[in-house]
Enzyme design. Structure first.
Site, PDB file in Angstrom:
ATOM      1  N   LYS A 205      18.675  16.733  42.683  1.00  0.00           N
ATOM      2  CA  LYS A 205      18.849  17.938  41.872  1.00  0.00           C
ATOM      3  C   LYS A 205      20.336  18.203  41.740  1.00  0.00           C
ATOM      4  O   LYS A 205      21.074  18.187  42.727  1.00  0.00           O
ATOM      5  CB  LYS A 205      18.160  19.107  42.571  1.00  0.00           C
ATOM      6  CG  LYS A 205      18.474  20.453  41.961  1.00  0.00           C
ATOM      7  CD  LYS A 205      17.719  21.541  42.687  1.00  0.00           C
ATOM      8  CE  LYS A 205      18.276  22.894  42.332  1.00  0.00           C
ATOM      9  NZ  LYS A 205      17.559  23.980  42.980  1.00  0.00           N
TER      10      LYS A 205
HETATM   11  C1  R5P Z   1      19.798  25.963  45.169  1.00  0.00           C
HETATM   12  O1  R5P Z   1      20.164  25.580  46.186  1.00  0.00           O
HETATM   13  C2  R5P Z   1      19.151  27.231  44.948  1.00  0.00           C
HETATM   14  O2  R5P Z   1      18.525  27.612  46.045  1.00  0.00           O
HETATM   15  C3  R5P Z   1      18.247  27.165  43.734  1.00  0.00           C
HETATM   16  O3  R5P Z   1      17.092  26.416  44.005  1.00  0.00           O
HETATM   17  C4  R5P Z   1      18.934  26.535  42.567  1.00  0.00           C
HETATM   18  O4  R5P Z   1      20.221  27.008  42.463  1.00  0.00           O
HETATM   19  C5  R5P Z   1      18.146  26.687  41.285  1.00  0.00           C
HETATM   20  O5  R5P Z   1      18.098  27.981  40.915  1.00  0.00           O
HETATM   21  P1  R5P Z   1      19.003  28.542  39.737  1.00  0.00           P
HETATM   22  O6  R5P Z   1      18.421  27.973  38.484  1.00  0.00           O
HETATM   23  O7  R5P Z   1      18.858  30.004  39.835  1.00  0.00           O
HETATM   24  O8  R5P Z   1      20.405  28.065  39.954  1.00  0.00           O
END
Ligand code: R5P
Length: 293
Positions: A205
């Site tokens: 990710k």
């Molecule tokens: C990452 O470490 C966070 O905990 C979220 O899973 C990630 O940032 C995705 O969320 P957002 O789209 O709000 O950035």
């Protein structure tokens, strides 16, 4: 370790050439995995489109209660029909996801920091493999801080989880974190995503960046993209469309869904891009139609 002096800059990404070692299974880098791993990956990534809409609501693990996530018990069942995978902590999932919902589970297994600290890069593996198995996790998510103070321990966490996952056929999702001194450049993301993939995780990710298609090309496993800070709905849909065009296999979106004025309709619009090939403009029209119907 190779001598760094005279190191040549990588440049031959062949972005228009499909990944070569992909006979037999629809996901990049998964050919040589066993049935159990492939089954979990097929729960996360829709085998028809090859893509996934992950809904990230793990923010509470370091932020506590966040705007839009105050009542997970109310939100998650509403979003369930439009997302492939729920990404959260075991505390949130066990308490707020009714077990009859069959969405895949991306279980956050690392933690240890909070937003009250300046440096968030020191974490531990908080969930053991037995609990991941009990929760029927389809993958285990580990925060990984390349170039930050906590690099060594976060790579140690990642490798421990990958080793346990290999024993029980549960994929690991390496979350590429951007340490406080790191810039969101393609140079950083190429380095970090490749290191994370080479540790052996099955999904990475990361974030969108310039030359994102080269980040994708050089990463031998599927990349899902975080939404990041809240944008306007058209901009968030543009982000989703842009990364899918550049080779991402899905989004792992949080704030741009749960902080939208209309989270359910936003999840539906993102789903149209990820699985049905809508452009961002078509998806925004769909979003508008939905909220005005
Ligand atoms: C990452 O470490 C966070 O905990 C979220 O899973 C990630 O940032 C995705 O969320 P957002 O789209 O709000 O950035």
């Amino acid at each position: 370790m190779a001598d760094l002096e005279g190191l040549k800059v990588a440049k031959d990404y062949h972005v228009d050439t499909p990944f070569a070692n992909q006979d037999g299974f629809f996901l990049k880098g998964a050919n040589s995995l066993d049935w159990g791993m492939k089954r979990h990956l097929s729960n996360i990534f829709n085998p028809k489109s090859g893509n996934t809409v992950m809904f990230a609501f793990d923010h509470g693990y370091f932020m506590g209660s966040t705007s839009g996530l105050e009542r997970l018990d109310l939100l998650l069942p509403k979003l369930a029909p439009y997302v492939d995978c729920f990404m959260g902590t075991r505390g949130a999932i066990r308490t707020c996801v009714p077990p009859h919902l069959t969405n895949a589970v991306a279980l956050r297994v690392s933690s240890g920091s909070s937003m009250l600290q300046d440096d968030l890069s020191h974490e531990v593996v908080a969930v053991d493999i037995e609990d991941s198995i009990r929760m029927n996790a389809d993958c285990m998510a580990v925060q990984t801080f390349i170039g930050a103070d906590g690099q060594l321990s976060s790579l140690d966490n990642l490798n421990r989880v990958i080793n346990a996952g290999m024993r029980y056929s549960i994929p690991t999702l390496g979350v590429c974190a951007v340490g406080k001194d790191m810039a969101r450049t393609d140079k950083f993301f190429k380095l970090a995503t490749r290191i994370i993939a080479e540790m052996g995780c099955q999904i990475v990710k990361t974030y969108d960046c310039e030359n994102f298609e080269e980040v994708v090309a050089a990463c031998p496993v599927p990349i899902v993209v975080a939404g990041g800070k809240k944008l306007s709905e058209p901009d968030a849909l543009k982000l989703a469309y842009g990364v899918m065009q550049k080779g991402a296999r899905g989004v792992d979106m949080g704030r741009n869904i749960f902080q939208s004025t209309h989270p359910v309709e936003m999840a539906q619009a993102v789903n149209k891009i990820v699985h049905e090939g809508y452009t961002d403009k078509e998806a925004y029209e769909f979003f508008q139609d939905m909220i005005h119907s």
